[in-house]
Design a protein around this motif. Structure first.
Motif, mmCIF file in Angstrom:
data_model
loop_
_atom_site.group_PDB
_atom_site.id
_atom_site.type_symbol
_atom_site.label_atom_id
_atom_site.label_comp_id
_atom_site.label_asym_id
_atom_site.label_seq_id
_atom_site.Cartn_x
_atom_site.Cartn_y
_atom_site.Cartn_z
ATOM 1 N N LYS A 53 0.737 -1.175 -0.070
ATOM 2 C CA LYS A 53 0.011 0.077 0.055
ATOM 3 C C LYS A 53 0.751 1.210 -0.035
ATOM 4 O O LYS A 53 0.232 2.246 -0.633
ATOM 5 C CB LYS A 53 -1.036 0.161 1.169
ATOM 6 N N ASN A 54 2.130 1.466 0.640
ATOM 7 C CA ASN A 54 2.667 2.580 0.772
ATOM 8 C C ASN A 54 4.179 2.271 -0.320
ATOM 9 O O ASN A 54 4.901 3.140 -0.217
ATOM 10 C CB ASN A 54 3.311 2.722 2.092
ATOM 11 N N ASN A 55 3.958 1.427 -0.967
ATOM 12 C CA ASN A 55 5.109 1.162 -2.302
ATOM 13 C C ASN A 55 4.833 2.058 -3.299
ATOM 14 O O ASN A 55 4.015 1.907 -4.053
ATOM 15 C CB ASN A 55 5.294 -0.100 -2.323
ATOM 16 N N THR A 56 5.844 2.888 -3.638
ATOM 17 C CA THR A 56 5.956 3.867 -4.757
ATOM 18 C C THR A 56 6.444 3.380 -5.810
ATOM 19 O O THR A 56 6.133 3.940 -7.053
ATOM 20 C CB THR A 56 6.650 5.003 -4.454
ATOM 21 N N ASP A 57 7.066 2.077 -6.123
ATOM 22 C CA ASP A 57 7.694 1.412 -6.975
ATOM 23 C C ASP A 57 6.657 0.271 -7.742
ATOM 24 O O ASP A 57 6.813 0.010 -8.926
ATOM 25 C CB ASP A 57 9.297 1.005 -6.830
ATOM 26 N N ILE A 58 6.154 -0.358 -6.880
ATOM 27 C CA ILE A 58 5.143 -1.476 -7.259
ATOM 28 C C ILE A 58 3.734 -1.354 -6.787
ATOM 29 O O ILE A 58 3.481 -0.846 -5.433
ATOM 30 C CB ILE A 58 5.791 -2.664 -6.534
ATOM 31 N N THR A 59 2.758 -1.240 -7.517
ATOM 32 C CA THR A 59 1.491 -1.190 -7.507
ATOM 33 C C THR A 59 0.622 -2.615 -7.305
ATOM 34 O O THR A 59 0.780 -3.254 -8.298
ATOM 35 C CB THR A 59 0.750 -0.236 -8.416
ATOM 36 N N TYR A 60 -0.166 -2.923 -6.565
ATOM 37 C CA TYR A 60 -0.777 -4.312 -6.194
ATOM 38 C C TYR A 60 -2.114 -4.143 -7.054
ATOM 39 O O TYR A 60 -2.880 -2.869 -6.983
ATOM 40 C CB TYR A 60 -1.146 -4.867 -4.836
ATOM 41 N N PHE A 61 -2.562 -4.961 -7.928
ATOM 42 C CA PHE A 61 -3.772 -4.664 -8.825
ATOM 43 C C PHE A 61 -4.803 -5.397 -8.036
ATOM 44 O O PHE A 61 -4.883 -6.653 -7.789
ATOM 45 C CB PHE A 61 -3.544 -5.481 -10.215
#
Length: 380
Positions: free
Chosen positions: A295-303
């Protein structure tokens, strides 16, 4: 960063060993039913497990008829035949799909037309379908034709990618407007719902798959779902060599297909269905863990599942920033015994489909350069 992800995966799967992408869950009555099937000697296409499996799936999906097939690809081919697809017809579908979708279309010598997907669903975009039809299609004598190729546009085949439902109601309306048959490729979406209705039950025919890596498995296998019971009965007839029932005579009244699921495979399916609710709940918990982790990762987005949908989260997916970071993530995780994989090669880029019509596929290409599937098995 990738090292932290590897540690996270090992913690939620509680192992230091290899973590597969999606292993089958076989901890119910599978052995018991297989032994019962073997002891009965009814291991081929006749037996009580075939009927029971169809009934269980019919009840679960709220279909009026469910018909098992030897695999999902054959089921999709038969679905297209049942809605009247013929040689040289055009079929609207997506390039972002497993090759079985395009292969089934090719078996009839029809022509796939690859249109773009939605950013919200990774599935066929109603806006893209509407725009393409507005520019290229016209209605003649109750049928839809491509003004440029002069071919009939007979069907539309959306695929619920990784179990995430497409905007199916909009596609239904567009298909009605243009006199196009809707066949749902729900191979990956058993246990997924759009506005409370199971995927595969919106179109004329829906298709499920039970391959070894699916939410439930029969080893190999597929299922046709119908709201039209008469059409479903006809499908069952065709899938069993179009044999007219008789105690000893062999009479066939149509060109049929040997697409029957063996009883021994259906026995697995019955055992798997008994644990479906648990499997789905477990997979949904895993999805929530991924959602929290990223949720706070700016490099990887969960779909995440689309609006107004409940996804089965068959395969969890993340989006990297670009092709370079995608490849780096894939290399690092697989080097560290965590199985991950990119999305399929786009159908429009394969040699046998490279000359098919497309609409540019902007979102499709965007996904191809970013999507990675991450471990999605049932956790113990």
């Amino acid at each position: 960063m990738y090292n932290d992800f590897v540690k996270f995966i090992r913690s939620i799967y509680n192992t230091n060993d290899f973590v597969p992408l999606h292993a089958p869950y076989l901890h119910g009555n599978e052995k018991k039913y297989l032994e019962e099937c073997i002891d009965s000697t009814f291991v081929s296409s006749v037996g009580k497990f075939v009927d029971r499996f169809e009934e269980m799936m019919q009840d679960y999906t709220k279909s009026n008829k469910a018909v098992v097939c030897v695999n999902g690809t054959n089921a999709l081919f038969l679905a297209l035949k049942l809605v009247g697809v013929e040689r040289d017809d055009e079929i609207l579908t997506q390039a972002l799909t497993f090759i079985a979708t395009a292969n089934a279309i090719s078996y009839i010598s029809a022509h796939p037309v690859f249109l773009d997907v939605d950013r919200e669903t990774m599935g066929l975009s109603p806006e893209s379908v509407k725009a393409w039809l507005s520019e290229n299609a016209e209605i003649r004598s109750g049928s839809c034709f491509n003004k440029k190729t002069e071919r009939r546009i007979k069907a539309c085949v959306p695929m619920h990618t990784f179990g995430h439902p497409v905007k199916i109601e909009q596609l239904v309306e567009i298909c009605k407007e243009y006199h196009i048959e809707l066949v749902e490729d729900a191979a990956e979406s058993l246990g997924s719902f759009y506005k409370g209705q199971h995927t595969g039950t919106f179109g004329r025919v829906g298709v499920l798959s039970f391959n070894g890596n699916k939410t439930i498995t029969t080893g190999g296998g597929g299922m046709l779902l119908f709201q039209d019971e008469a059409l479903g009965n006809y499908a069952k007839h065709l899938s069993t060599q179009a044999k007219v029932p008789h105690r000893w005579e062999f009479v066939h009244d149509d060109i049929g297909y040997n697409y029957r699921m063996p009883n021994i495979n259906a026995a697995l399916g019955c055992a798997q269905m008994e644990n479906l609710d648990m499997i789905l709940a477990n997979k949904y918990e895993t999805a929530q863990k991924y959602k929290e982790y990223f949720k706070n990762n700016t490099d990887i987005t969960y779909f995440e599942e689309p609006c107004e949908s409940k996804s089965n989260y068959w395969l969890n997916a993340v989006l990297l920033k670009d092709r370079v970071s995608q490849n780096q993530f894939l290399e690092y995780t697989n080097d560290n015994a965590i199985m991950t994989r990119p999305i399929w090669a786009l159908m429009s880029k394969l040699d046998m489909f490279k000359d098919c019509q497309t609409d540019g596929l902007t979102n499709t290409i965007w996904f191809e350069e970013r999507v990675v599937n991450i471990p999605s098995s049932v956790r113990f």
